[in-house]
Write an enzyme that holds these catalytic residues in place. Structure first.
Site, PDB file in Angstrom:
ATOM      1  N   ASN A 103       6.790 -53.172 -34.161  1.00  0.00           N
ATOM      2  CA  ASN A 103       6.533 -51.919 -34.881  1.00  0.00           C
ATOM      3  C   ASN A 103       7.888 -51.238 -35.126  1.00  0.00           C
ATOM      4  O   ASN A 103       8.457 -50.645 -34.214  1.00  0.00           O
ATOM      5  CB  ASN A 103       5.617 -51.019 -34.030  1.00  0.00           C
ATOM      6  N   TRP A 104       8.375 -51.365 -36.342  1.00  0.00           N
ATOM      7  CA  TRP A 104       9.710 -50.812 -36.652  1.00  0.00           C
ATOM      8  C   TRP A 104       9.704 -49.296 -36.801  1.00  0.00           C
ATOM      9  O   TRP A 104      10.747 -48.677 -36.893  1.00  0.00           O
ATOM     10  CB  TRP A 104      10.223 -51.412 -37.952  1.00  0.00           C
ATOM     11  N   LYS A 105       8.510 -48.709 -36.900  1.00  0.00           N
ATOM     12  CA  LYS A 105       8.394 -47.261 -37.131  1.00  0.00           C
ATOM     13  C   LYS A 105       9.205 -46.875 -38.378  1.00  0.00           C
ATOM     14  O   LYS A 105       9.263 -47.659 -39.309  1.00  0.00           O
ATOM     15  CB  LYS A 105       8.833 -46.487 -35.894  1.00  0.00           C
ATOM     16  N   HIS A 127      -1.801 -45.233 -34.135  1.00  0.00           N
ATOM     17  CA  HIS A 127      -0.636 -45.152 -33.244  1.00  0.00           C
ATOM     18  C   HIS A 127      -0.506 -43.714 -32.736  1.00  0.00           C
ATOM     19  O   HIS A 127      -0.790 -42.757 -33.471  1.00  0.00           O
ATOM     20  CB  HIS A 127       0.624 -45.579 -34.002  1.00  0.00           C
ATOM     21  N   GLU A 133       1.915 -41.830 -32.409  1.00  0.00           N
ATOM     22  CA  GLU A 133       2.766 -40.945 -33.223  1.00  0.00           C
ATOM     23  C   GLU A 133       2.012 -40.421 -34.443  1.00  0.00           C
ATOM     24  O   GLU A 133       2.224 -39.289 -34.873  1.00  0.00           O
ATOM     25  CB  GLU A 133       4.052 -41.698 -33.616  1.00  0.00           C
ATOM     26  N   GLU A 136      -1.268 -48.553 -25.247  1.00  0.00           N
ATOM     27  CA  GLU A 136       0.084 -47.987 -25.244  1.00  0.00           C
ATOM     28  C   GLU A 136       0.065 -46.600 -24.587  1.00  0.00           C
ATOM     29  O   GLU A 136      -0.173 -45.593 -25.277  1.00  0.00           O
ATOM     30  CB  GLU A 136       0.594 -47.821 -26.669  1.00  0.00           C
ATOM     31  N   GLY A 150       8.968 -45.631 -25.912  1.00  0.00           N
ATOM     32  CA  GLY A 150      10.285 -45.228 -26.403  1.00  0.00           C
ATOM     33  C   GLY A 150      11.334 -44.931 -25.339  1.00  0.00           C
ATOM     34  O   GLY A 150      12.319 -44.261 -25.609  1.00  0.00           O
ATOM     35  N   SER A 161       7.878 -49.412 -24.143  1.00  0.00           N
ATOM     36  CA  SER A 161       9.182 -49.740 -23.540  1.00  0.00           C
ATOM     37  C   SER A 161       9.264 -51.171 -23.003  1.00  0.00           C
ATOM     38  O   SER A 161       9.844 -51.417 -21.945  1.00  0.00           O
ATOM     39  CB  SER A 161       9.524 -48.736 -22.436  1.00  0.00           C
ATOM     40  N   GLY A 195       8.290 -51.579 -29.921  1.00  0.00           N
ATOM     41  CA  GLY A 195       8.928 -50.621 -30.816  1.00  0.00           C
ATOM     42  C   GLY A 195      10.429 -50.850 -30.903  1.00  0.00           C
ATOM     43  O   GLY A 195      10.883 -51.789 -31.557  1.00  0.00           O
TER      44      GLY A 195
HETATM   45  C1  PEP Z   1       5.351 -48.172 -29.909  1.00  0.00           C
HETATM   46  O1  PEP Z   1       5.538 -46.983 -30.159  1.00  0.00           O
HETATM   47  O2  PEP Z   1       4.459 -48.803 -30.486  1.00  0.00           O
HETATM   48  C2  PEP Z   1       6.196 -48.821 -28.913  1.00  0.00           C
HETATM   49  C3  PEP Z   1       5.700 -49.807 -28.241  1.00  0.00           C
HETATM   50  O3  PEP Z   1       7.443 -48.300 -28.794  1.00  0.00           O
HETATM   51  P1  PEP Z   1       8.566 -48.699 -27.723  1.00  0.00           P
HETATM   52  O4  PEP Z   1       8.552 -50.197 -27.544  1.00  0.00           O
HETATM   53  O5  PEP Z   1       9.829 -48.199 -28.314  1.00  0.00           O
HETATM   54  O6  PEP Z   1       8.191 -48.016 -26.457  1.00  0.00           O
END
Ligand code: PEP
Length: 257
Positions: free
Chosen positions: A10-12, A99, A101, A169, A175, A217, A238
């Site tokens: 997930n590149w956001k 998600h 966010e 998640e 993050g 993370s 992410g």
């Molecule tokens: C995400 O937000 O989907 C995610 C897994 O982010 P990160 O790996 O940066 O925690």
């Protein structure tokens, strides 16, 4: 039956240019090319999807592109929105829905998430439903996850659930740079709990086939623990998915387990 691992990037809202996006995508594609037992899905921002998605060779089932969101209407006066059909037309096979966010910054309720899931599944996309609690307040957080799943999947016929993936998640674990991910032991408990919630919704034939992923993370150091001990079939990644060397290491780990 052993199911293949699913690793989703997930590149956001990254990176900031198409050139960079191509470079990360090509690095990821190279890392994924040698894998046989692992499905890699890259979800870039909408604007890069067409260019990147069209560079995936047809028939290459183990490397796919996906989107980070969609709108539930098919077409029409919905300024700024993107439909499931549009995603399919540029090569997306997967879509992330709900998600945390999007729930936090764009006010997406379980009801909105439900409409999006219905639209994605009806169009034949593989839908990744994200669920996760803000904190572990006793007596509250389990209910929160249950509501996200039950309300998110409300009124969806079982036949459509064949293309559903659940990504657990926990919001507090997303993050982080340091050792802030959840533990494989806790994720194992949560994956069992999620399966219990899914059982009456999907039925006993289908429920075991719905992949559950962990996200929050994940990095090359902790990926193995989650993939081995957390009862999950894969990972949603992410920030580490923007570094092809790191993401490639995680893919290698997934392949060997
Ligand atoms: C995400 O937000 O989907 C995610 C897994 O982010 P990160 O790996 O940066 O925690």
């Amino acid at each position: 039956m052993k199911m293949r691992k699913i690793i989703i990037a997930n590149w956001k809202m990254n990176p900031q240019s198409l050139e960079e996006a191509k470079s990360i995508f090509n690095g990821t594609k190279r890392a994924a090319a040698k894998l046989k037992k692992t499905l890699t899905v890259v979800c870039p921002p909408f604007v890069y999807l067409s260019t990147l998605g069209s560079s995936i060779s047809k028939g290459k089932l183990s490397f796919q592109a996906g989107a980070q969101d969609l709108f539930w209407k098919e077409k029409g006066s919905y300024t700024g929105e993107i439909s499931a059909e549009m995603l399919k037309s540029v090569g997306a096979k997967y879509v992330i829905v709900g998600h945390s966010e999007r729930r936090e910054y764009f006010g997406e309720s379980n009801d909105i998430v439900n409409k999006k899931i219905k639209a994605g599944l009806k169009a034949g996309l593989n839908v990744v439903l994200c669920v996760g609690e803000k904190d572990r307040e006793p007596g509250v957080f389990l209910r929160y996850i249950k509501d996200e799943i039950e309300e998110g999947l409300k009124g969806i016929q079982r036949v459509f659930l064949k293309k559903l993936i659940i990504a657990y998640e926990p919001i507090w674990a997303i993050g982080k740079k340091g050792p802030a991910a959840d533990s494989p032991e806790d994720v194992l408990q949560m994956s069992i709990y999620i399966k219990k919630i899914l059982l009456p919704i999907a039925g006993k034939e289908l429920m075991p086939k719905i992949p559950i992923l962990y996200g929050g993370s994940v990095n090359p150091k902790n990926a193995e623990g989650f993939l081995r001990d957390a009862g999950v079939q894969g990972l949603l990644i992410g920030h580490e998915s923007l570094v092809p060397e790191h993401f490639g290491e995680i893919l290698k780990i997934a392949e060997k387990i």
